[in-house]
Design a protein around this motif. Sequence first.
Motif, short mmCIF file in Angstrom:
data_model
loop_
_atom_site.label_atom_id
_atom_site.label_comp_id
_atom_site.label_asym_id
_atom_site.label_seq_id
_atom_site.Cartn_x
_atom_site.Cartn_y
_atom_site.Cartn_z
N ILE A 1 0.84 -1.20 0.00
CA ILE A 1 0.00 0.00 0.00
C ILE A 1 0.87 1.26 0.00
O ILE A 1 2.08 1.18 0.18
N LYS A 2 0.23 2.39 -0.20
CA LYS A 2 0.88 3.68 0.01
C LYS A 2 0.31 4.23 1.31
O LYS A 2 -0.91 4.36 1.44
N SER A 3 1.17 4.53 2.27
CA SER A 3 0.66 5.07 3.53
C SER A 3 1.14 6.51 3.70
O SER A 3 2.17 6.91 3.16
N VAL B 1 5.70 4.97 8.44
CA VAL B 1 5.96 3.53 8.55
C VAL B 1 6.24 3.04 7.14
O VAL B 1 5.36 3.08 6.28
N VAL B 2 7.46 2.60 6.88
CA VAL B 2 7.88 2.32 5.51
C VAL B 2 8.49 0.92 5.39
O VAL B 2 9.10 0.43 6.35
N GLU B 3 8.31 0.32 4.22
CA GLU B 3 8.95 -0.97 3.94
C GLU B 3 10.46 -0.74 4.00
O GLU B 3 11.00 0.09 3.25
N SER C 1 13.19 -2.14 3.05
CA SER C 1 14.05 -2.26 1.86
C SER C 1 13.80 -1.14 0.84
O SER C 1 14.59 -0.96 -0.08
N GLU C 2 12.71 -0.40 0.99
CA GLU C 2 12.36 0.64 0.02
C GLU C 2 12.87 2.03 0.44
O GLU C 2 12.74 2.99 -0.32
N PHE C 3 13.38 2.13 1.66
CA PHE C 3 13.78 3.46 2.14
C PHE C 3 15.28 3.55 2.37
O PHE C 3 15.85 2.76 3.10
N LYS C 4 15.93 4.50 1.69
CA LYS C 4 17.34 4.78 1.93
C LYS C 4 17.45 6.24 2.36
O LYS C 4 17.07 7.13 1.62
N HIS D 1 13.81 18.58 4.31
CA HIS D 1 12.64 18.36 3.45
C HIS D 1 12.56 16.94 2.90
O HIS D 1 13.36 16.59 2.03
N TYR D 2 11.62 16.15 3.37
CA TYR D 2 11.39 14.84 2.76
C TYR D 2 10.30 15.02 1.70
O TYR D 2 9.21 15.50 2.00
N PRO D 3 10.60 14.67 0.44
CA PRO D 3 9.68 15.01 -0.64
C PRO D 3 8.41 14.16 -0.72
O PRO D 3 7.43 14.59 -1.33
N ASN D 4 8.41 12.96 -0.10
CA ASN D 4 7.25 12.07 -0.32
C ASN D 4 6.09 12.37 0.62
O ASN D 4 6.28 12.43 1.83
N ALA D 5 4.91 12.49 0.06
CA ALA D 5 3.70 12.63 0.89
C ALA D 5 3.19 11.26 1.31
O ALA D 5 2.44 11.13 2.28
N THR D 6 3.58 10.23 0.55
CA THR D 6 3.22 8.85 0.90
C THR D 6 4.44 7.96 0.71
O THR D 6 5.34 8.31 -0.05
N VAL D 7 4.46 6.82 1.39
CA VAL D 7 5.56 5.85 1.24
C VAL D 7 5.00 4.43 1.08
O VAL D 7 3.84 4.18 1.42
N SER D 8 5.85 3.54 0.59
CA SER D 8 5.45 2.14 0.41
C SER D 8 5.45 1.42 1.75
O SER D 8 6.40 1.51 2.51
N THR D 9 4.37 0.71 2.01
CA THR D 9 4.22 -0.04 3.26
C THR D 9 3.64 -1.41 2.93
O THR D 9 2.87 -1.54 1.98
C1 LIG Z 1 9.03 8.34 -2.77
O1 LIG Z 1 8.44 8.78 -3.96
C2 LIG Z 1 9.10 8.33 -5.13
C3 LIG Z 1 8.45 9.02 -6.32
O2 LIG Z 1 7.07 8.85 -6.29
C4 LIG Z 1 8.98 6.81 -5.21
O3 LIG Z 1 9.65 6.32 -6.35
C5 LIG Z 1 9.63 6.22 -3.96
O4 LIG Z 1 9.47 4.82 -3.96
C6 LIG Z 1 9.00 6.81 -2.71
N1 LIG Z 1 9.72 6.31 -1.55
C7 LIG Z 1 9.21 5.45 -0.70
C8 LIG Z 1 10.09 5.07 0.45
O5 LIG Z 1 8.08 4.98 -0.79
#
Ligand SMILES: *[C@@H]1O[C@H](CO)[C@@H](O)[C@H](O)[C@H]1NC(C)=O
Length: 287
Positions: free
Chosen positions: A89-91, A205-207, A209-212, A220-228
Amino acid sequence: MRSWFYILLLIISVEADNDVAYDQLPIALPGCLYRCGEVEIPYPFGLTPECSLNDAFLVTCNDSFNPNKPFVRHVPITSISVDDGELGIKSPVANYCFDGNGNVSGKNETFLESNQFTISTKNIITVIGCSTISTISGTFQGNENYLTACASFCSSYRNMPNGSCSGVGCCQVTIPGGLNQMHVTVTGGDITNGSDIYSCGYGFVVEESEFKFSSAYVPHYPNATVSTVLDWSVGNESCLEAIDSQSYVCQGNSSCLNRDLMEGYRCKCLDGFIGNPYLPHIGCQGT
Ligand SMILES: *[C@@H]1O[C@H](CO)[C@@H](O)[C@H](O)[C@H]1NC(C)=O
Ligand SMILES: *[C@@H]1O[C@H](CO)[C@@H](O)[C@H](O)[C@H]1NC(C)=O
Ligand SMILES: *[C@@H]1O[C@H](CO)[C@@H](O)[C@H](O)[C@H]1NC(C)=O
Ligand SMILES: *[C@@H]1O[C@H](CO)[C@@H](O)[C@H](O)[C@H]1NC(C)=O
Ligand SMILES: *[C@@H]1O[C@H](CO)[C@@H](O)[C@H](O)[C@H]1NC(C)=O
Ligand SMILES: *[C@@H]1O[C@H](CO)[C@@H](O)[C@H](O)[C@H]1NC(C)=O
Ligand SMILES: *[C@@H]1O[C@H](CO)[C@@H](O)[C@H](O)[C@H]1NC(C)=O
Ligand SMILES: *[C@@H]1O[C@H](CO)[C@@H](O)[C@H](O)[C@H]1NC(C)=O
């Protein structure tokens, strides 16, 4: 009659979706759409009440997006895995911003409220900021409460190595299994001097392996949503209780697996078999 009906369906679905091979095993009930935008929707999930196992697995496909976007109860979904019993999901990201003039803005976030889903331990609670305090509260299935906090400080924008959350500018805590509801709050202050830098803190709360982490995320963190990642299960019984019940859903050539720290069970094809173990009358087939 019946076979003509299926041939017609096959032609329609092949036309709608050229990359599906003729010999591919079905993933949805006969006559049911199995895709929304870029996401495959395998049974027990489905796009109508008739095509899904029950309310918990009902997916709505919103065509005001291009490509179309699937949602489970207003939560945007990015993938569904039958083999692992997972839902991508996107959280939302909670935030707190301070503009140096005493003006503060931000939002705290609550997500997930469903008994069929819990937050996977593949995720990690992450807080970004230079003067940021985040509290994370939640409930486990069975209503026991959970509460933790994570705080992130820094004295300058240095000493933040890219690629890892070192404790400066970034804080992480692991997540316990079995949470089915969470609330993330963020508060903090401004450490910069002057109104030129609009500094913010974030909590999400993020997966893992998807967050570096990158030093560019402070302030400034650009994402309004993250992969969960969420875990899903069927029903609220263990395998032992479910196997003898009317509602048992694991089909031919599959076995039942209990979920850790979660009510219900999931189904898995036996070794050497492939397919969708939840599909009535079809189940898993030999390779
Ligand atoms: C942040 O947003 C970018 C662009 O939409 C996306 O590729 C990336 O997976 C996102 N990061 C996470 C941790 O979800
Ligand atoms: C689809 O998304 C749009 C834009 O977010 C929203 O306004 C609309 O209500 C949604 N439609 C359905 C059926 O949920
Ligand atoms: C920020 O605060 C200043 C001073 O208190 C005020 O004049 C200004 O309108 C505020 N700006 C915003 C965007 O709220
Ligand atoms: C978020 O929650 C914190 C802690 O309860 C509170 O101090 C803060 O004002 C909240 N932020 C917003 C935007 O409501
Ligand atoms: C903030 O900056 C101003 C001028 O740039 C300086 O006079 C003041 O001492 C600074 N305050 C702090 C707390 O560093
Ligand atoms: C980390 O990456 C950002 C963005 O790419 C870059 O601006 C910054 O200099 C890097 N920091 C370090 C310590 O390498
Ligand atoms: C399990 O689910 C059934 C049907 O939804 C419900 O009637 C029952 O109360 C639930 N049992 C528990 C222990 O939650
Ligand atoms: C199990 O798999 C075999 C071999 O593919 C197949 O012939 C059989 O119909 C399957 N059994 C069930 C109950 O689906």
